[in-house]
Design an enzyme around this catalytic site. Structure first.
Site, PDB file in Angstrom:
ATOM      1  N   HIS A  88      43.355  45.712   1.440  1.00  0.00           N
ATOM      2  CA  HIS A  88      42.437  44.911   0.887  1.00  0.00           C
ATOM      3  C   HIS A  88      42.628  43.824  -0.074  1.00  0.00           C
ATOM      4  O   HIS A  88      43.618  43.746  -0.615  1.00  0.00           O
ATOM      5  CB  HIS A  88      41.450  45.991  -0.118  1.00  0.00           C
ATOM      6  CG  HIS A  88      40.004  45.211  -0.350  1.00  0.00           C
ATOM      7  ND1 HIS A  88      39.665  44.409  -1.394  1.00  0.00           N
ATOM      8  CD2 HIS A  88      38.596  45.513   0.395  1.00  0.00           C
ATOM      9  CE1 HIS A  88      38.476  43.921  -1.199  1.00  0.00           C
ATOM     10  NE2 HIS A  88      37.780  44.786  -0.076  1.00  0.00           N
ATOM     11  N   GLU A 156      37.763  40.932   7.067  1.00  0.00           N
ATOM     12  CA  GLU A 156      36.961  40.640   5.933  1.00  0.00           C
ATOM     13  C   GLU A 156      37.646  39.178   5.344  1.00  0.00           C
ATOM     14  O   GLU A 156      38.549  39.143   4.575  1.00  0.00           O
ATOM     15  CB  GLU A 156      37.425  41.594   4.823  1.00  0.00           C
ATOM     16  CG  GLU A 156      36.962  43.125   5.018  1.00  0.00           C
ATOM     17  CD  GLU A 156      36.582  43.704   3.830  1.00  0.00           C
ATOM     18  OE1 GLU A 156      35.419  44.134   3.709  1.00  0.00           O
ATOM     19  OE2 GLU A 156      37.547  43.921   3.022  1.00  0.00           O
TER      20      GLU A 156
HETATM   21  P1  PGA Z   1      31.196  43.248  -0.745  1.00  0.00           P
HETATM   22  O1  PGA Z   1      32.742  43.807  -0.414  1.00  0.00           O
HETATM   23  O2  PGA Z   1      30.288  43.912   0.324  1.00  0.00           O
HETATM   24  O3  PGA Z   1      30.795  43.252  -1.879  1.00  0.00           O
HETATM   25  O4  PGA Z   1      31.314  41.674  -0.252  1.00  0.00           O
HETATM   26  C1  PGA Z   1      33.259  44.114   1.052  1.00  0.00           C
HETATM   27  C2  PGA Z   1      34.794  44.509   0.486  1.00  0.00           C
HETATM   28  O5  PGA Z   1      35.261  44.262  -0.268  1.00  0.00           O
HETATM   29  O6  PGA Z   1      35.050  45.637   1.268  1.00  0.00           O
END
Ligand code: PGA
Length: 237
Positions: A88, A156
């Site tokens: 992540h 992401e």
């Molecule tokens: P968020 O986070 O939906 O709060 O933007 C997504 C993530 O970090 O997986």
């Protein structure tokens, strides 16, 4: 595969708040909950049917050993945790993950049969300078040798996480098609999900992107009303 909804609860909730969330959330086969690691065993004991993901996993292969603070892929497997989020951007930014540890983590998960959810995404600088494709391909190349089993890749964009900024459906689709193309020659199933400021208002539109297999949701997944609405609005896809 039905389109999955993964709730990354990060470090947001207290034990009491986690219990309330789990009491109130719809019992859906499409839902995967990723709580902080101390809650994994507790949730498994109380809710045997909830699909669970860890938010991280050890980069050390040993299931047991003299490894203070580590939670192994083998232990997760034995606890009935089917998924582990790996790489992540919050962990990459804090120097807790790098290409080498990320590769090891993926490898250990696949060895024991836990599905890695591998996070990939460009920074704001890469997006603004037009170098986002190169940045994403670089992260993909770093993990490609490890893909010897079924995986989930979470696209992401770093600039979208927790900011309320979301790429257009076309921009998300561009990256999903790229990831699809680049992983086509592999013998394994590669499922693609999107994460970054997904909420009640945009979930249905994002899940309608043809290449998508699901959503990775942070903040909005910590609220049972929002999570239930997202499950409902993405149900027919
Ligand atoms: P968020 O986070 O939906 O709060 O933007 C997504 C993530 O970090 O997986």
């Amino acid at each position: 595969m039905e389109r999955i909804i993964i709730g990354n609860l990060k470090s947001y909730l207290s034990p009491k708040e986690i219990s309330l969330l789990l009491e109130d959330v719809e019992n859906s086969n499409r839902l995967v909950i990723a709580p902080q690691s101390p809650y994994l065993g507790l949730i498994r004991a109380k809710y045997p049917n909830i699909k669970l993901s860890a938010q991280d996993v050890s980069s050390i292969a040993d299931k047991y050993g003299a490894h203070t603070g580590e939670v192994s892929a083998g232990l997760l497997k034995d606890l009935g945790v089917s998924y582990a989020i790996i790489g992540h951007s919050e962990r990459r930014a804090a120097n807790l993950d790098n290409p080498s540890t990320i590769s090891s983590k993926i490898n250990h998960c696949l060895q024991v049969g836990t599905t890695p959810i591998i996070c990939i995404g460009e920074s704001k600088k890469d997006r603004d300078s037009g170098n986002y494709v190169e940045a994403i391909l670089k992260q993909l190349e770093e993990i490609k040798p490890e893909i010897v089993g079924d995986i989930i890749i979470a696209y992401e964009p770093v600039w979208s996480i927790g900011t309320g900024l979301v790429p257009s459906s076309q921009e998300i689709e561009e990256i999903l098609l790229l990831l699809r193309k680049e992983t086509k020659s592999l013998d394994n199933n590669v499922f693609l999900v999107y994460g970054g400021s997904v909420n009640v208002e945009n979930a249905a539109e994002i899940i309608a992107i043809p290449e998508i297999n699901g959503l990775l949701i942070g903040k909005a997944s910590t609220d049972s009303d929002k999570l239930n609405l997202i499950l409902e609005s993405t149900n027919s896809r």
